[in-house]
Motif scaffolding. Structure first.
Motif: not given
Length: 342
Positions: A339-340, A287-290, A246-251
């Motif tokens: 959070e972003r 959790l799916f984020v797009e 998640p950290a690498a993707e900014g979440w």
């Protein structure tokens, strides 16, 4: 709603099958949901196991027993699906075949974390890797496992399932963030032969149980593995999901949701979808984020299908879908905490 949430919900049957492969489950007729348990003839002679002892025994049994069986998964919304399963193991490796008996024709093979799904009508094979294979109980590593802090368990009676004597174990949550379970554990081995998921009032949301079962069946791991060969002329579709963080993707999460530990995170590159998976050892949440798409992402809210709940919500320029076999309050807690960070 994102297109990934219904797909995950439809994989409930597959999860049920894999749960059977690690110690679970065909459905009895609807009337059986209300059938009383048989009284325990010798309650004083039985040692009362802790929740961790019960679940560990069930999980261990699944790693040691070969079996062939037919099972059905049923939800409170009236949906029902059945499958035939062949399972072989040697204490470390797992190989199984699952043939769907309802819905689309398909055969799914799993060898450890390798999963192949054969779709004969389209002559297609879907290939993927699953580190988390959806087992029940999906106990976390000992250093991460605080399941006794969030669940209690006690033996409440005895019954027979598919011709086998079983202990009935009531597994109840200590808070409102997870569902309870009623589990039928085969007396001699501990193998789970039936499972009910219960809501806060004790109503059955979903049930799965063997209707027919052959324990210690002569299932050979090499024969099942040989069946995984792709027939000539069939097309292979490989999942493009890659492992990430998640950290690498900014979440990230502002604060953790009690009891749930992160277990995996994947990015589907072609679709631009991030999937972050959590588990408390019994229940799981994805959790799916797009990116938000105004044409596709039309409806926010909470939706239910049996024990599976889905929450959809827009977060700035992203669309978040939370899916899990948990109460809606749990999904809201995850969505509110997400959070972003860049």
């Amino acid at each position: 709603m994102t297109r990934h949430a219904p797909a995950l919900a439809r994989r409930r049957l597959a999860r049920g099958a894999l749960a059977l492969a690690s110690g679970a489950l065909t459905l009895l007729v609807t009337q059986a949901l209300a059938a009383p348990a048989l009284p325990d003839p010798r309650p004083s002679e039985r040692h009362e196991r802790t929740v961790t002892e019960w679940l560990s025994r069930m999980q261990e049994a699944s790693l040691q027993r070969n079996y062939v069986g037919t099972f059905v998964v049923s939800s409170s919304n009236g949906s029902m699906a059945s499958a035939r399963i062949w399972h072989a193991c040697d204490g470390q490796r797992q190989v199984e075949r699952i043939d769907a008996l309802s819905g689309e024709k398909r055969s799914t093979f799993r060898r450890d974390d390798e999963v192949l799904t054969f779709l004969p009508e389209s002559r297609t094979v879907r290939s993927e890797r699953r580190e988390a294979i959806g087992l029940f109980p999906e106990l976390l590593k000992p250093e991460d496992n605080a399941i006794a802090d969030f669940y209690t368990a006690r033996r409440v009676g005895a019954d027979r399932v598919a011709g086998f004597d079983a202990d009935i174990v009531q597994v109840l949550p200590r808070d409102g963030l997870r569902f309870g379970y009623r589990v039928w554990s085969e007396k001699k081995s501990g193998l789970m032969v039936k499972l009910q998921t219960l809501d806060e009032q004790g109503h059955v949301l979903e049930q799965a149980a063997f209707s027919e079962l052959q324990l210690d069946a002569p299932v050979r791991m090499d024969r099942l593995s040989h069946m995984m060969a792709v027939p000539e002329g069939w097309r292979v579709e490989k999942a493009d999901a890659v492992k990430t963080t998640p950290a690498a993707e900014g979440w990230g999460l502002r604060q953790p949701v009690a009891g749930f530990k992160p277990v995996n995170c994947y990015k589907r590159r072609a679709e631009g979808v991030l999937q972050w998976i959590f588990s408390d050892g019994l229940a799981s949440v994805s959790l799916f984020v797009e990116d938000f798409d105004r044409e596709r992402h039309l409806r926010e809210g909470v939706f239910a299908s049996g024990a599976t709940h889905t929450l959809t919500r827009r977060v700035q320029d992203w669309w978040v879908t939370a899916v899990g076999e948990v109460p809606p309050a749990t999904l809201r807690a995850f969505a509110a905490s997400l959070e972003r960070r860049r």
